[in-house]
Design a protein around this motif. Structure first.
Motif, PDB file in Angstrom:
ATOM      1  N   GLN A 162       0.847  -1.186   0.000  1.00  0.00           N
ATOM      2  CA  GLN A 162       0.000   0.000   0.000  1.00  0.00           C
ATOM      3  C   GLN A 162       0.884   1.237   0.000  1.00  0.00           C
ATOM      4  OE1 GLN A 162      -2.562   0.644   3.393  1.00  0.00           O
ATOM      5  NE2 GLN A 162      -3.800   2.126   2.275  1.00  0.00           N
ATOM      6  N   GLN A 183      -4.705   6.093  -1.511  1.00  0.00           N
ATOM      7  CA  GLN A 183      -3.634   5.301  -0.903  1.00  0.00           C
ATOM      8  C   GLN A 183      -3.799   3.871  -1.415  1.00  0.00           C
ATOM      9  OE1 GLN A 183      -4.334   6.289   3.305  1.00  0.00           O
ATOM     10  NE2 GLN A 183      -2.370   7.340   3.299  1.00  0.00           N
ATOM     11  N   HIS A 201      -3.683   0.028  -2.795  1.00  0.00           N
ATOM     12  CA  HIS A 201      -3.076  -1.275  -2.529  1.00  0.00           C
ATOM     13  C   HIS A 201      -2.728  -1.841  -3.904  1.00  0.00           C
ATOM     14  CE1 HIS A 201      -4.157  -1.790   1.754  1.00  0.00           C
ATOM     15  NE2 HIS A 201      -5.166  -0.988   1.433  1.00  0.00           N
ATOM     16  N   GLU A 206       1.781  -6.094   2.948  1.00  0.00           N
ATOM     17  CA  GLU A 206       0.582  -6.670   3.572  1.00  0.00           C
ATOM     18  C   GLU A 206       0.883  -7.254   4.951  1.00  0.00           C
ATOM     19  OE1 GLU A 206       0.095 -11.101   1.747  1.00  0.00           O
ATOM     20  OE2 GLU A 206      -0.205  -9.467   0.340  1.00  0.00           O
TER      21      GLU A 206
END
Length: 124
Positions: A43, A70, A72, A103
């Motif tokens: 991210q 933002q 991912h 992650e």
């Protein structure tokens, strides 16, 4: 071996000739492609830019995400966005980094190599 946090950043720039009515300013667009060549999703949390015009004037820009997002980015996937910069001179540079998080929660930075902003045909 593939890195866990391998992020590639590609930049394309464009001079926006008719964007500003003021002849003392120069508008540029830049299109960024962020490709996740790593093993985990990542991210993009924050950005940092150092913008330097042809006179050596430096401007720092930082904040959350890019263009209000933002994102991912999954392994093998890419995120693309377009933004812009206004300079007092017909040439300049930008460089910086993205603060990102894997992650698994591990933070890391991805450098954005210096790139030029220049009015075409100005420099041979």
């Amino acid at each position: 071996m593939k890195q866990v946090n391998k992020i590639n950043v590609n930049v394309e720039t464009q001079y926006l000739k008719n964007q500003l009515p003021d002849d003392d300013k120069f508008a540029f667009a830049y299109k960024i492609t962020i490709h996740n060549a790593g093993l985990q999703s990542a991210q993009l949390l924050n950005r940092y830019w150092l913008i330097t015009d042809g006179n050596g004037k430096k401007t720092e820009v930082q904040g959350a995400g890019v263009v209000g997002e933002q994102p991912h980015i999954l392994p093998g996937q890419a995120f693309q966005y377009t933004s812009g910069a206004i300079l007092d001179t017909p040439v300049g540079t930008m460089e910086g980094f993205y603060e990102m998080r894997l992650e698994n929660g591990e933070p890391f930075q991805t450098a954005i190599d210096m790139f030029s902003l220049a009015v075409p045909h100005l420099v041979n």
